[in-house]
Design an enzyme around this catalytic site. Structure first.
Site, short mmCIF file in Angstrom:
data_model
loop_
_atom_site.label_atom_id
_atom_site.label_comp_id
_atom_site.label_asym_id
_atom_site.label_seq_id
_atom_site.Cartn_x
_atom_site.Cartn_y
_atom_site.Cartn_z
N ASN A 3 10.38 -11.60 -6.02
CA ASN A 3 10.68 -12.52 -4.94
C ASN A 3 10.86 -13.94 -5.41
O ASN A 3 11.68 -14.68 -4.88
CB ASN A 3 9.56 -12.48 -3.89
CG ASN A 3 9.72 -11.30 -2.97
OD1 ASN A 3 10.78 -10.69 -2.92
ND2 ASN A 3 8.68 -10.97 -2.25
N GLU A 24 23.72 8.70 -16.92
CA GLU A 24 24.27 7.71 -17.85
C GLU A 24 23.44 6.47 -17.93
O GLU A 24 23.42 5.79 -18.95
CB GLU A 24 25.70 7.34 -17.44
CG GLU A 24 26.73 8.21 -18.13
CD GLU A 24 28.11 7.64 -17.95
OE1 GLU A 24 29.01 8.42 -17.60
OE2 GLU A 24 28.28 6.42 -18.17
N THR A 64 1.96 -12.04 -1.65
CA THR A 64 1.82 -11.65 -0.26
C THR A 64 0.51 -10.91 -0.01
O THR A 64 0.03 -10.85 1.09
CB THR A 64 2.98 -10.73 0.18
OG1 THR A 64 3.19 -9.78 -0.86
CG2 THR A 64 4.24 -11.53 0.40
N GLY A 104 0.81 -1.21 0.00
CA GLY A 104 0.00 0.00 0.00
C GLY A 104 0.85 1.26 0.00
O GLY A 104 0.68 2.15 -0.82
#
Lengths: 446, 528
Positions: free
Chosen positions: A213, A261, A186, A151
């Site tokens: 993950n 760059e 999650t 959130g």
């Protein structure tokens, strides 16, 4: 000169920040209380650093007392994670004003992070950033760490990026985003949060490095032999990647020495700014010195799917740009030999219209690892940043999940309650669909 | 060239097109004219024979295809240390420096190297070099005395793996000139070590902290002999040497914190006693050795051993540990915090996850298992599971919930040394916990009930089997059909032999028998 501000938002951003600053301190020889370790005395046996390579001025600010304070801001809408930093090992390193928290968290809700709770804290955050910026003689830009699915990471960051563009228009903003893993979730509303925030920050961000993950879990499992990695181990892996990417900013080197760059080398169009990261070698501490890796070996490893930090198969796409940054004891001769060995690889395909190819640099600062950690120290390492069209696979997956939920208007009421409208969802989704189209167009032969 | 070779060439290490070998013979091999070198390859399949040719044995190889004859001019005898350093790091005025550098292409795209010139210049300053890698640079000797010390005295870490060094003396010559040397990697160099009885090693390695002698063919006795020259050594890597521990390190290796003895299949558990008293040893890596069990006989069960006093991390992956007694023994180690025990017969197969939890339960102070941190809730779950799993065995062996009657047999205590401690921590297992779960057949869920009619004692007492999920309403319906009494007149209650004198009303028709905890053997009382 050329200072960079790091901003860490949300639980993921803050915890990654914790691991990153710990690694930076080890690399620069800075003690947890902010003072440089005297290389002669060497009380703690930590890496001795030659004081002459003091380009760490880009990341640390030196006070009159000789203490080195990181140029960073940690922001979260709830206190738990930041309190962990305030009471952790590096509590004396950070300036207390740089650790900002609210009282109520965003509950995985973009709308709370952006509208309701975020708006209460944004002014304070901008004021602190203004203070940090004033300490810099020539601020280059911002490095923003956050997750796309949470959130605060999604909602508050989009608010913050918008304000940064308004106030610091020309400064580069690089993002390090944790992309929602394809099969490990999650939060159920990750697709909503990710797409809303990507739409919002697309025009404000200059380059976004994504990690996910699932790729990290797989690397931990197969290369480090850890079956159930904790977030600590994963954050250390991410911090190694971040350290490689920012190595040229902090030590002497020639490739990617300033934030601009990155854009010049990697981003052909403003919207196509999602390079993939890979680095090698990743060896478990138990197998230190069991195998040897030549520069050729680690270069080839970078092009393998299993070393990527995002689950996207580069063989399915075309490259638009590629940067290889070697760290440690690497001589130009070895690099040339490694590249010559790579010549015959058929699986590397470039787009037709892009004249640039590979940019290769060497940074003589060797990679450092956390003592007592799971990774073995190596003398040579390489980090590859590649902008490939295969990354559209990640967006397609996310869009698909978004569509499945949005078709039933599932979980939408949490966002509507906080003041959002369905229009915003539609707009965001269309923007991402356009992004996918852009990638397709770019991949086509002209 | 061949005319400068002498018989001293025997024993030297050479490189032929990337493959390394040891020279074992020099001379003529009739009937072919000229001089030949007889070599034994590191790779046992590279050669053509085992040292004999047409019946005559010129030299001996340990493998039937380990040897070859080669012309001396085809062989690279190697260079000295400084030449190798210069080859690698120094700017050479060669054809590639005249501005027309070849541009390499990958996938038809040019590869642009950025900043290589400044790197080359920087690395050319040999005196500033601190970490150098000279892997596979064909180094065979130290070179002129003092030359290294003059050119690159500040070197702290050097990787000399896979070179052509053939004798420990050469290594000493190199290290003698690098007074700050902290990390030395000699992996994959077949070195000859000084024989027993030679003069003691000079202090050539005052600052050396990390030494890698993997794949050098060194023996344990040789390690101990040379170890006098390593007073500050903290990490010693000896994997893949085929060695076995033959003696106790008397005054040497006392500062060593990490010892890696992996891939030495001749090491067994009894040899471990010889290294058990190294005072600073914190990490011991024993992957893929010949270990099939572990024991520390100096301490009884439940006591701590004086062996390996500082050992915190033990890695015993890929061994042959098959008995739980070895894990019980590990609980005796004083400082053990982290264990890796993968791919052993004990933990393979279907019970792998349960085996890991039992390991957590058996070793009380373990904080990390197989690189996963053990959180307090993990430990609690594992210990409770262990306590429950062996509860029946414990009872059979004489265990009892009442501490006065609790006398489990010696055998049980030997197999489960922590069991009593777990009972103290969580309480002894209740009988209810230890009941094995009955399979979910319908007949196991039926309650055998007696039905009595207190107000109508002339009616016969019925015995019925009812499922525990049956609602009171349905029970009433059944009884009403039996007794020919309307449902609304029936009042049900029950009494249990476990609670004599108490009667419990079954008032709510919607609830089931199970809700009221009616059990098999209870008695239903029906009134109307």
């Amino acid at each position: 000169m050329r200072e960079c501000l790091s901003i860490h938002v949300g639980q993921a951003g803050v915890q990654i920040g914790d691991a990153c600053w710990e690694l930076y301190c080890l690399e620069h020889g800075i003690h947890p209380d902010g003072f440089l370790l005297n290389s002669k005395k060497d009380q703690l046996g930590v890496a001795k650093m030659e004081h002459k390579d003091a380009s760490f001025d880009t990341f640390f600010c030196e006070t009159r007392a000789g203490k080195h304070v990181p140029r960073t801001l940690f922001i979260d809408l709830e206190p738990t994670v930041i309190d962990g930093i305030r009471t952790g090992k590096y509590r004396s390193l950070f300036h207390p004003e740089h650790l900002i928290n609210g009282k109520e968290d965003a509950a995985n809700n973009y709308a709370r992070g952006h509208y309701s709770l975020g708006s209460e804290i944004i002014d304070l955050v901008l004021e602190r950033i203004r203070k940090l910026a004033e300490q810099c003689s020539g601020l280059q830009g911002f490095l923003i760490f956050r997750s796309l699915g949470g959130g605060t990471g999604s909602g508050f960051t989009s608010l913050l990026m918008e304000q940064l563009s308004v106030q610091y228009g020309r400064k580069t903003k690089l993002e390090f985003s944790v992309y929602p893993a394809p099969r490990i979730s999650t939060a159920i509303v990750e697709p909503y949060n990710s797409i809303l925030t990507t739409h919002f920050t697309l025009e404000h961000s200059d380059c976004t490095f994504m990690v996910d993950n699932e790729a990290l879990y797989d690397i931990c499992h197969h290369k480090l032999g850890v079956e159930r990695p904790s977030y600590t181990i994963i954050n250390r892996l991410i911090s190694q990647a971040v350290s490689s990417i920012t190595a040229s900013l902090r030590f002497e080197g020639s490739l990617n020495v300033d934030l601009n760059e990155f854009q010049t080398n990697l981003v052909p169009y403003p919207r196509i700014h999602f390079p993939m990261t890979a680095f090698a070698p990743i060896i478990s501490a138990d197998s230190a010195y069991h195998k040897d890796f030549s520069v050729s070996d680690i270069t080839t490893a970078c092009f393998e799917f299993s070393n990527q930090l995002v689950k996207c198969d580069p063989r399915l796409g075309k490259y638009m740009a590629c940067c290889l940054l070697y760290r440690g004891d690497v001589v130009p001769k070895d690099v040339n030999a490694a590249i010559a060995a790579m010549k015959s690889r058929n699986s590397i395909q470039f787009v037709d219209w892009c004249p640039t190819g590979f940019k290769v640099g060497i940074n003589s600062q060797p990679p450092t690892v956390m003592p007592g950690g799971e990774m073995a120290k190596v003398q040579q390492a390489v980090c590859m940043l590649s902008n490939t069209t295969a990354v559209v696979e990640a967006w397609a997956r996310l869009d698909h999940k978004f569509d499945l939920m949005y078709a039933k208007r599932a979980f939408l009421h949490w966002y509507i309650k906080e003041g959002m409208e369905e229009d915003e969802f539609l707009e965001a989704r269309e923007d991402l669909a356009a992004l996918e189209k852009d990638y397709e167009e770019v991949a086509q032969s002209s | 060239m061949s005319d400068t070779l002498t018989p001293e060439v025997i024993g030297r290490r050479v490189d032929v097109n990337g493959e390394r070998a040891t020279v074992l013979f020099y001379g003529s091999v009739p009937p072919v004219a000229g001089l030949w070198l007889g070599v034994e390859w590191d790779n046992p399949e590279r050669g053509k024979h085992d040292g004999s040719h047409e019946g005559t044995v010129y030299f001996k190889c340990s493998h039937p295809t380990g040897g070859s004859f080669i012309r001396p001019n085809k062989v690279n005898f190697g260079v000295d240390f400084l030449t190798a350093v210069e080859n690698r790091y120094v700017l050479k005025d060669g054809p590639e420096e005249d501005g027309k550098e070849q541009i390499v292409k990958i996938a038809n795209r040019p590869v642009e190297t950025i900043g290589f010139d400044s790197i080359r210049k920087q690395q050319s300053q040999l005196s500033t070099l601190q970490e150098i890698s000279l892997r596979k640079c064909a180094i065979c000797r130290a070179g002129d005395k003092g030359a290294i010390a003059k050119a690159c005295p500040n070197v702290r870490e050097v990787d000399l793996s896979a070179n052509l060094l053939s004798a420990w003396g050469e290594v000493v010559d190199i290290a003698d000139q690098l007074r700050h040397l902290e990390v030395l990697n000699l992996r994959d160099n077949r070195l000859r070590f000084p024989a027993a009885g030679s003069p003691p090693a000079a202090a050539a390695f005052p600052a050396l902290k990390v030494l890698v002698l993997s794949r050098t063919g060194v023996t344990w006795a040789e390690v101990l002999r040379c170890a006098e020259g390593w007073p500050a050594l903290e990490e010693l890597y000896l994997e893949s040497n085929g060695l076995s521990i033959s003696e106790r390190p008397a005054d040497v290796l006392q500062m060593v914190k990490l010892l890696d003895l992996s891939h030495n299949q001749l090491i067994d558990e009894n040899q471990l006693f010889l290294i058990a008293y190294l005072p600073r040893l914190e990490q011991l890596i024993l992957c893929n050795t010949g270990i099939s069990s572990l024991h520390f006989p100096d301490a009884g069960m439940g006591c701590k051993t004086s062996m390996f006093p500082a050992l915190q991390n033990l890695v015993v992956n890929d061994n042959r540990i098959s008995q739980w007694s070895s894990i019980n023994e590990l609980d005796k180690l004083q400082s053990l915090r982290s264990l890796s025990c993968r791919r052993n017969p004990l933990t393979e197969g279907n019970g792998e996850q349960t085996a890991y939890r039992f390991i957590i339960a058996k070793i009380g102070q373990l904080q990390t298992l197989n690189k996963c941190q053990i959180l307090p809730e993990d430990r609690r779950g594992a210990e409770l599971e262990y306590r429950k799993a062996f509860g029946n065995e414990w009872k059979k062996a004489g265990g009892h919930q009442d501490p006065d009657k609790n006398r489990p047999s010696e055998e049980f205590l030997a197999a489960h040394p922590r069991y009593q401690a777990l009972c103290l921590k969580y309480g002894a297992p209740e009988d209810g916990e230890l009941k094995t779960q009955q399979p979910c057949l319908l007949k196991n869920q039926l309650l055998a009930l007696r039905i009595k009619y207190p107000n109508h004692l002339d009616q016969k007492v019925l015995e019925k089997q009812l499922p525990d999920s049956m609602t009171i309403q349905k029970v009433k319906g059944l009884l009403s059909r039996l007794l020919r009494v309307p449902v609304s007149d029936l009042l049900l209650s029950y009494e249990s032999p476990k609670m004599p004198g108490r009667e419990i009303e079954l008032e709510n028709d919607q609830q089931s028998l199970q809700f009221y905890s009616v059990e098999s053997g209870d008695c239903l009382l029906v009134r109307w």
